[in-house]
Design a protein around this motif. Structure first.
Motif, mmCIF file in Angstrom:
data_model
loop_
_atom_site.group_PDB
_atom_site.id
_atom_site.type_symbol
_atom_site.label_atom_id
_atom_site.label_comp_id
_atom_site.label_asym_id
_atom_site.label_seq_id
_atom_site.Cartn_x
_atom_site.Cartn_y
_atom_site.Cartn_z
ATOM 1 N N UNK A 51 0.640 -0.888 0.116
ATOM 2 C CA UNK A 51 -0.317 -0.408 0.236
ATOM 3 C C UNK A 51 0.929 1.520 -0.367
ATOM 4 N N UNK A 52 1.732 1.158 0.759
ATOM 5 C CA UNK A 52 2.926 2.178 0.421
ATOM 6 C C UNK A 52 3.654 2.386 -0.403
ATOM 7 N N UNK A 53 3.948 1.430 -1.695
ATOM 8 C CA UNK A 53 4.332 1.304 -2.793
ATOM 9 C C UNK A 53 3.475 2.419 -3.482
ATOM 10 N N UNK A 54 2.231 1.788 -3.523
ATOM 11 C CA UNK A 54 1.008 2.375 -4.574
ATOM 12 C C UNK A 54 1.221 3.777 -4.164
ATOM 13 N N UNK A 162 -5.757 -11.848 6.058
ATOM 14 C CA UNK A 162 -4.632 -11.305 4.983
ATOM 15 C C UNK A 162 -4.966 -11.155 3.282
ATOM 16 N N UNK A 163 -5.250 -11.702 2.920
ATOM 17 C CA UNK A 163 -5.867 -12.085 1.885
ATOM 18 C C UNK A 163 -6.773 -11.088 1.738
ATOM 19 N N UNK A 164 -8.111 -10.634 2.314
ATOM 20 C CA UNK A 164 -8.809 -10.029 2.429
ATOM 21 C C UNK A 164 -8.356 -8.466 1.823
ATOM 22 N N UNK A 165 -7.423 -8.531 3.241
ATOM 23 C CA UNK A 165 -6.631 -7.046 2.561
ATOM 24 C C UNK A 165 -6.206 -6.787 2.007
ATOM 25 N N UNK A 166 -5.083 -8.107 1.482
ATOM 26 C CA UNK A 166 -3.936 -7.727 0.436
ATOM 27 C C UNK A 166 -4.996 -7.657 -1.278
ATOM 28 N N UNK A 167 -6.110 -8.227 -1.465
ATOM 29 C CA UNK A 167 -7.300 -7.985 -1.758
ATOM 30 C C UNK A 167 -7.765 -6.725 -2.407
ATOM 31 N N UNK A 168 -7.895 -6.482 -1.220
ATOM 32 C CA UNK A 168 -8.070 -4.828 -1.555
ATOM 33 C C UNK A 168 -7.405 -4.099 -1.904
ATOM 34 N N UNK A 169 -6.413 -3.782 -1.353
ATOM 35 C CA UNK A 169 -5.038 -3.316 -1.371
ATOM 36 C C UNK A 169 -4.417 -3.319 -3.450
ATOM 37 N N UNK A 170 -4.776 -4.463 -3.916
ATOM 38 C CA UNK A 170 -4.540 -4.411 -4.654
ATOM 39 C C UNK A 170 -6.075 -3.888 -6.013
ATOM 40 N N UNK A 171 -6.708 -4.155 -5.254
ATOM 41 C CA UNK A 171 -8.279 -3.599 -6.420
ATOM 42 C C UNK A 171 -7.931 -2.647 -6.491
ATOM 43 N N UNK A 172 -7.420 -1.522 -5.492
ATOM 44 C CA UNK A 172 -7.147 0.430 -5.399
ATOM 45 C C UNK A 172 -6.054 0.443 -6.451
ATOM 46 N N UNK A 173 -5.070 -1.152 -6.886
ATOM 47 C CA UNK A 173 -4.351 -0.005 -7.992
ATOM 48 C C UNK A 173 -4.373 -0.718 -8.964
ATOM 49 N N UNK A 175 -6.931 1.193 -11.019
ATOM 50 C CA UNK A 175 -6.916 2.364 -11.644
ATOM 51 C C UNK A 175 -6.199 2.993 -11.822
ATOM 52 N N UNK A 176 -4.704 2.897 -10.953
ATOM 53 C CA UNK A 176 -3.309 3.305 -10.737
ATOM 54 C C UNK A 176 -2.531 2.625 -12.055
ATOM 55 N N UNK A 177 -2.048 1.875 -12.077
ATOM 56 C CA UNK A 177 -1.680 0.352 -12.784
ATOM 57 C C UNK A 177 -2.350 0.192 -13.774
ATOM 58 N N UNK A 178 -1.381 0.224 -15.571
ATOM 59 C CA UNK A 178 -1.738 -0.244 -16.973
ATOM 60 C C UNK A 178 -1.602 -2.100 -15.982
#
Length: 208
Positions: A51-54, A162-173, A175-178
């Motif tokens: 999340x910090x990297x994002x 942890x898996x749910x949290x990771x999925x939320x963080x990756x979902x937030x990426x 609109x940011x990442x190609x």
């Protein structure tokens, strides 16, 4: 004739203070190098570090600063619920990762890295770092702390939390990442999980 060693319970030897310090230093180093690899390739991963990297991609704030800021409330939560020793070690890890991220450009430089290699190698290094810390009574903070607290207070499975949290963080990426970097970010998260699934098993490192 039965081998007596085959029937005796394994001998559990506690880690010495020196072993704990060395393992935590190596764990922090693995985390920093893994994050540098992902950042150089423009990827993210799960967890607070991901999340910090994002956030560093969308805000004019270095990853080291956002990582430490995100961890502050979780460190307080760890101190209140998981004990002072765990909280202190996790705080040292958070400070070490932030400091390592700041120092990294002055210690080594990656001019180019293949994104797929960065996802697999960087994710594996982060997984190794998390594993080393877990084996010596420390954590990265963030979602890991929350997962442990919910496991103790409500009986929630920490892996699922942890898996749910990771999925939320990756979902937030999204609109940011190609598209391709997003897929490779999923690979990096899978590489971290693979390390923990394969090696973080109770009883594996007891005995001779």
């Amino acid at each position: 004739m039965t081998d007596p060693l085959a029937t005796e319970p394994p001998i559990i030897r506690p880690h010495s203070a020196g072993e704990d310090v060395y393992a935590i230093l190596m764990g922090v180093s693995f985390l920093v190098v893994g994050l540098v690899c992902l950042g150089q390739a423009g990827l993210v991963t799960g967890g607070t570090a991901g999340l910090a990297l994002l956030l560093s991609y969308v805000l004019p704030i270095p990853m080291a600063v956002t990582f430490m800021a995100l961890n502050v409330p979780f460190l307080w939560l760890a101190w209140r619920t998981l004990g002072t020793a765990f909280a202190v070690r996790t705080a040292l890890v958070s400070a070490g990762v932030s400091g390592g991220a700041i120092a990294a450009p002055h210690l080594f430089h990656i001019g180019w890295i293949d994104p797929l290699f960065a996802a697999i190698f960087g994710g594996t290094l982060i997984g190794m770092g998390v594993l080393a810390l877990a084996r010596h009574g420390a954590g990265v903070g963030g979602l890991g702390v929350l997962a442990l607290v919910l496991a103790r207070s409500r009986g929630w499975n920490p892996g699922r939390t942890t898996l749910i949290g990771d999925c939320l963080i990756l979902a937030a990426a999204i609109p940011v990442l190609p598209f391709v970097p997003f897929l490779l970010s999923l690979v990096s998260a899978a590489a971290i999980s693979a390390m923990l699934i394969a090696w973080h098993k109770p009883g594996r490192y007891t005995g001779y």
